[in-house]
Design a protein around this motif. Structure first.
Motif, mmCIF file in Angstrom:
data_model
loop_
_atom_site.group_PDB
_atom_site.id
_atom_site.type_symbol
_atom_site.label_atom_id
_atom_site.label_comp_id
_atom_site.label_asym_id
_atom_site.label_seq_id
_atom_site.Cartn_x
_atom_site.Cartn_y
_atom_site.Cartn_z
ATOM 1 N N ALA A 176 -3.793 17.195 42.994
ATOM 2 C CA ALA A 176 -4.584 18.235 43.058
ATOM 3 C C ALA A 176 -4.918 18.521 41.664
ATOM 4 O O ALA A 176 -3.936 19.223 41.064
ATOM 5 N N GLU A 177 -6.190 18.865 40.998
ATOM 6 C CA GLU A 177 -6.405 19.451 39.932
ATOM 7 C C GLU A 177 -7.138 20.716 39.808
ATOM 8 O O GLU A 177 -7.157 21.111 38.627
ATOM 9 N N THR A 178 -7.459 21.266 40.894
ATOM 10 C CA THR A 178 -8.063 22.568 40.999
ATOM 11 C C THR A 178 -7.323 23.315 41.912
ATOM 12 O O THR A 178 -6.878 22.817 42.784
ATOM 13 N N VAL A 179 -7.486 24.532 41.643
ATOM 14 C CA VAL A 179 -6.862 25.653 42.770
ATOM 15 C C VAL A 179 -7.529 25.779 44.126
ATOM 16 O O VAL A 179 -6.822 25.539 44.903
ATOM 17 N N ASP A 180 -8.772 25.333 44.065
ATOM 18 C CA ASP A 180 -9.547 25.166 45.124
ATOM 19 C C ASP A 180 -9.147 24.186 46.046
ATOM 20 O O ASP A 180 -8.830 24.058 47.163
ATOM 21 N N ARG A 184 4.237 21.573 42.316
ATOM 22 C CA ARG A 184 4.615 22.408 41.493
ATOM 23 C C ARG A 184 5.400 21.966 40.174
ATOM 24 O O ARG A 184 5.144 22.354 39.001
ATOM 25 N N GLU A 185 6.543 21.611 40.541
ATOM 26 C CA GLU A 185 7.441 21.369 39.569
ATOM 27 C C GLU A 185 6.954 20.238 38.689
ATOM 28 O O GLU A 185 7.279 20.282 37.229
ATOM 29 N N LYS A 186 6.529 19.145 39.181
ATOM 30 C CA LYS A 186 5.837 18.125 38.289
ATOM 31 C C LYS A 186 4.820 18.778 37.483
ATOM 32 O O LYS A 186 4.631 18.513 36.092
ATOM 33 N N PHE A 187 3.801 19.421 37.954
ATOM 34 C CA PHE A 187 2.781 20.002 37.111
ATOM 35 C C PHE A 187 3.296 20.821 35.751
ATOM 36 O O PHE A 187 2.820 20.808 34.758
ATOM 37 N N ALA A 188 4.489 21.621 36.212
ATOM 38 C CA ALA A 188 4.948 22.603 35.352
ATOM 39 C C ALA A 188 5.656 21.845 34.196
ATOM 40 O O ALA A 188 5.431 22.063 32.890
ATOM 41 N N ASP A 189 6.580 20.772 34.426
ATOM 42 C CA ASP A 189 7.044 19.896 33.658
ATOM 43 C C ASP A 189 6.342 19.218 32.669
ATOM 44 O O ASP A 189 6.537 18.958 31.377
ATOM 45 N N ALA A 220 -0.396 24.952 39.200
ATOM 46 C CA ALA A 220 1.074 25.290 39.197
ATOM 47 C C ALA A 220 1.595 26.727 39.734
ATOM 48 O O ALA A 220 2.368 27.018 40.324
ATOM 49 N N VAL A 221 0.778 27.668 39.017
ATOM 50 C CA VAL A 221 0.831 29.193 39.318
ATOM 51 C C VAL A 221 0.544 29.291 40.830
ATOM 52 O O VAL A 221 1.330 29.838 41.470
ATOM 53 N N THR A 241 -7.497 34.520 35.870
ATOM 54 C CA THR A 241 -7.014 35.010 34.723
ATOM 55 C C THR A 241 -5.540 35.021 34.370
ATOM 56 O O THR A 241 -5.164 35.875 33.527
ATOM 57 N N MET A 242 -4.836 34.313 35.095
ATOM 58 C CA MET A 242 -3.398 34.478 34.781
ATOM 59 C C MET A 242 -2.718 33.229 33.824
ATOM 60 O O MET A 242 -3.406 32.184 33.825
ATOM 61 N N ALA A 243 -2.032 33.705 32.844
ATOM 62 C CA ALA A 243 -1.260 32.604 31.946
ATOM 63 C C ALA A 243 -0.381 31.873 32.764
ATOM 64 O O ALA A 243 -0.003 32.206 34.022
ATOM 65 N N GLU A 244 -0.146 30.657 32.372
ATOM 66 C CA GLU A 244 0.797 29.707 33.337
ATOM 67 C C GLU A 244 2.230 30.370 33.443
ATOM 68 O O GLU A 244 2.828 29.674 34.394
ATOM 69 N N ASP A 245 2.420 31.160 32.487
ATOM 70 C CA ASP A 245 4.008 31.394 32.760
ATOM 71 C C ASP A 245 4.170 32.899 33.385
ATOM 72 O O ASP A 245 5.098 33.464 33.472
ATOM 73 N N GLU A 246 2.927 33.591 33.673
ATOM 74 C CA GLU A 246 2.921 34.869 34.391
ATOM 75 C C GLU A 246 3.591 35.028 35.796
ATOM 76 O O GLU A 246 4.085 35.936 36.052
ATOM 77 N N ALA A 247 3.740 33.872 36.609
ATOM 78 C CA ALA A 247 4.527 33.968 37.739
ATOM 79 C C ALA A 247 5.889 34.039 37.814
ATOM 80 O O ALA A 247 6.649 34.298 38.575
#
Length: 218
Positions: A81-85, A109-114, A122-123, A159-165
């Motif tokens: 999945a490449e979009t949040v929708d 999620r871990e794969k996207f983040a890594d 990922a967020v 509007t969230m940065a990828e490390d905000e979570a």
């Protein structure tokens, strides 16, 4: 003269290029809906990868394809999945399991983040993990259709940065959740206000920062 042989249709190409034609074909031949190629790549994976959301819905709701169908790497449609929708439809509407681990030992999620791919997805998935922890869901039973955040907590993924979570499994977060859950007023207005504040901090990546500052300055 014999009639020409029937035209062979590549359902995976149709999934990428012409999902409406594919739906017509599937309604004529229901067995095709669960098709997988020699690598286990399925129409679920194709629909998610190309963000064909109505096809994704139809495959599960109309044709009853397993939303967690795996390829040869043990990965489901959520992993592509490449979009949040797309991720939201898979998780919230179609009840995809976000705890599934592929052959690499990672969740989607871990794969996207890594791999630093699709940070907003990922967020989003990290938020769903956080929600399930806050609401006491058991990972051992799988996370299907995670519960919503408490009332009053809103997050704009765009509007969230990828490390905000922050790190979902942060021990400081777990400690504070346990403290809140032990309070007599946890279900009351004050307890729920404190819970909303804690979740907001976690989504901003602030949980644990004060402790780290004290450690560095002590």
């Amino acid at each position: 003269m014999p009639p020409p042989p029937p035209r062979q249709v590549n359902v995976f190409l149709l999934a990428a290029d012409n999902p409406l034609e594919l739906l017509t074909l599937l309604r004529e031949n229901l067995l095709l809906a669960s098709s997988q190629d020699e690598h286990g790549y399925s129409l679920m994976h194709a629909a998610a990868s190309y963000n064909h959301l109505e096809l994704l819905r139809a495959l599960v709701s109309e044709f009853h394809v397993n939303v967690d169908l795996k390829d040869e790497d043990g990965e489901t449609a959520l992993f592509v999945a490449e979009t949040v929708d797309c991720a939201r439809i898979l998780v919230e509407e179609l009840h995809a399991d976000i705890t599934i681990v592929g052959d690499e030992g990672k969740t989607a999620r871990e794969k996207f983040a890594d791999e630093n791919d699709f940070p907003e997805v990922a967020v989003y998935l990290r938020m769903k993990e956080l929600e399930s922890q806050v609401n006491g869901s058991s990972a051992a039973n799988g996370i299907h259709s995670p519960p919503a955040l408490p009332e009053g907590v809103q997050v704009n993924i765009g509007t969230m940065a990828e490390d905000e979570a922050g790190e979902v499994a942060d021990p400081e977060f777990r400690r504070r959740i346990e403290e809140l859950a032990a309070r007599e007023d946890f279900q009351g207005e004050e307890g729920q206000r404190a819970l909303r504040e804690l979740i907001t901090e976690a989504l901003r990546g602030e949980v644990g920062q004060e402790r780290e500052v004290r450690q560095r300055t002590s």
